[in-house]
Design a protein around this motif. Structure first.
Motif, short mmCIF file in Angstrom:
data_model
loop_
_atom_site.label_atom_id
_atom_site.label_comp_id
_atom_site.label_asym_id
_atom_site.label_seq_id
_atom_site.Cartn_x
_atom_site.Cartn_y
_atom_site.Cartn_z
N ALA A 26 -3.82 6.30 -2.06
CA ALA A 26 -4.43 6.22 -0.73
C ALA A 26 -4.58 7.71 -0.19
N ALA A 27 -3.72 8.57 -0.87
CA ALA A 27 -3.96 10.14 -0.33
C ALA A 27 -5.11 10.70 -0.94
N GLN A 28 -5.71 10.04 -2.21
CA GLN A 28 -6.65 10.70 -2.77
C GLN A 28 -8.22 9.69 -2.12
N GLY A 29 -8.03 8.95 -1.45
CA GLY A 29 -9.02 8.33 -0.69
C GLY A 29 -9.14 6.94 -1.15
N ILE A 30 -8.52 6.38 -2.01
CA ILE A 30 -8.60 5.05 -2.18
C ILE A 30 -8.31 3.98 -1.18
N ARG A 31 -9.10 3.07 -1.01
CA ARG A 31 -8.70 2.08 -0.06
C ARG A 31 -8.23 0.90 -0.48
N PHE A 32 -7.19 0.29 0.26
CA PHE A 32 -6.68 -1.01 -0.24
C PHE A 32 -6.97 -2.05 1.02
N PHE A 33 -6.74 -3.35 0.48
CA PHE A 33 -6.96 -4.58 1.35
C PHE A 33 -6.02 -5.46 1.03
N ALA A 34 -5.37 -6.23 1.80
CA ALA A 34 -4.48 -7.20 1.65
C ALA A 34 -4.69 -8.27 2.68
N PRO A 35 -5.11 -9.61 2.28
CA PRO A 35 -5.39 -10.40 3.25
C PRO A 35 -4.01 -10.81 4.15
N ASP A 36 -4.11 -11.40 5.23
CA ASP A 36 -3.09 -11.85 5.96
C ASP A 36 -2.11 -12.71 5.20
N VAL A 37 -2.77 -13.67 4.15
CA VAL A 37 -1.94 -14.42 3.57
C VAL A 37 -0.96 -13.89 2.50
N VAL A 38 -1.24 -12.86 2.17
CA VAL A 38 -0.56 -12.18 1.21
C VAL A 38 0.92 -11.57 2.07
N PHE A 39 0.77 -11.09 3.24
CA PHE A 39 1.98 -10.75 3.95
C PHE A 39 2.69 -12.01 4.47
N ASP A 40 2.15 -13.07 4.57
CA ASP A 40 2.75 -14.51 4.97
C ASP A 40 3.43 -14.59 3.77
N ASP A 41 3.26 -14.66 2.61
CA ASP A 41 3.83 -14.90 1.31
C ASP A 41 4.92 -13.94 1.40
N ALA A 42 4.60 -12.77 1.47
CA ALA A 42 5.86 -11.56 1.27
C ALA A 42 6.96 -11.70 2.16
N GLU A 43 6.49 -12.15 3.33
CA GLU A 43 7.45 -12.44 4.69
C GLU A 43 8.42 -13.83 4.13
N LYS A 44 7.77 -14.79 3.47
CA LYS A 44 8.31 -16.19 3.04
C LYS A 44 9.64 -15.82 1.92
N TYR A 45 9.18 -14.79 0.90
CA TYR A 45 10.01 -14.70 -0.23
C TYR A 45 10.97 -13.48 -0.44
N LEU A 46 10.44 -12.31 0.34
CA LEU A 46 11.18 -11.27 0.22
C LEU A 46 12.69 -11.42 1.04
N PRO A 47 12.75 -12.37 1.95
CA PRO A 47 14.36 -12.36 2.46
C PRO A 47 15.24 -12.98 1.41
N LEU A 49 14.82 -12.66 -1.93
CA LEU A 49 15.05 -11.39 -3.06
C LEU A 49 15.64 -10.27 -2.44
N LEU A 50 15.48 -10.06 -1.40
CA LEU A 50 16.52 -9.19 -0.76
C LEU A 50 17.98 -9.30 -0.65
N SER A 51 18.21 -10.42 -0.37
CA SER A 51 19.64 -11.01 -0.31
C SER A 51 20.30 -11.10 -1.72
N LYS A 52 19.42 -11.54 -2.68
CA LYS A 52 19.78 -11.68 -3.96
C LYS A 52 20.38 -10.18 -4.72
N ARG A 53 19.50 -9.13 -4.08
CA ARG A 53 19.67 -7.91 -4.51
C ARG A 53 20.96 -7.13 -3.70
N GLY A 54 21.25 -7.83 -2.78
CA GLY A 54 22.49 -7.13 -2.06
C GLY A 54 21.60 -6.05 -0.98
N LYS A 55 20.55 -6.30 -0.74
CA LYS A 55 19.95 -5.28 0.17
C LYS A 55 19.82 -5.78 1.70
#
Length: 73
Positions: A26-47, A49-55
């Protein structure tokens, strides 16, 4: 432009290496894109995964917001 999927966003939140790569490119100017559904999935699975890792879940909203910011530049 590089399109991110949910797995990459989850890896960026859970670990350091993917996040470092995204920050570096990103600092080199590369742009990233993630659709909203990506964040919906991450919000669904991360809790579980985090609790499994004790975070804590308290940093999850801030971490996802940071990834949203990177993917919308």
């Amino acid at each position: 432009m590089i399109v991110l999927d949910a797995n990459i966003v989850i890896r960026a939140v859970l670990g350091r290496r993917v996040r470092q790569l995204i920050d570096t490119y990103a600092a080199q100017g590369i742009r990233f894109f993630a659709p909203d559904v990506v964040f919906d999935d991450a919000e669904k699975y991360l809790p579980a995964l985090l609790s499994k890792r004790g975070k804590p879940l308290t940093d999850l909203p801030a971490s996802l917001q940071c990834m949203r910011t990177l993917s919308s530049r």
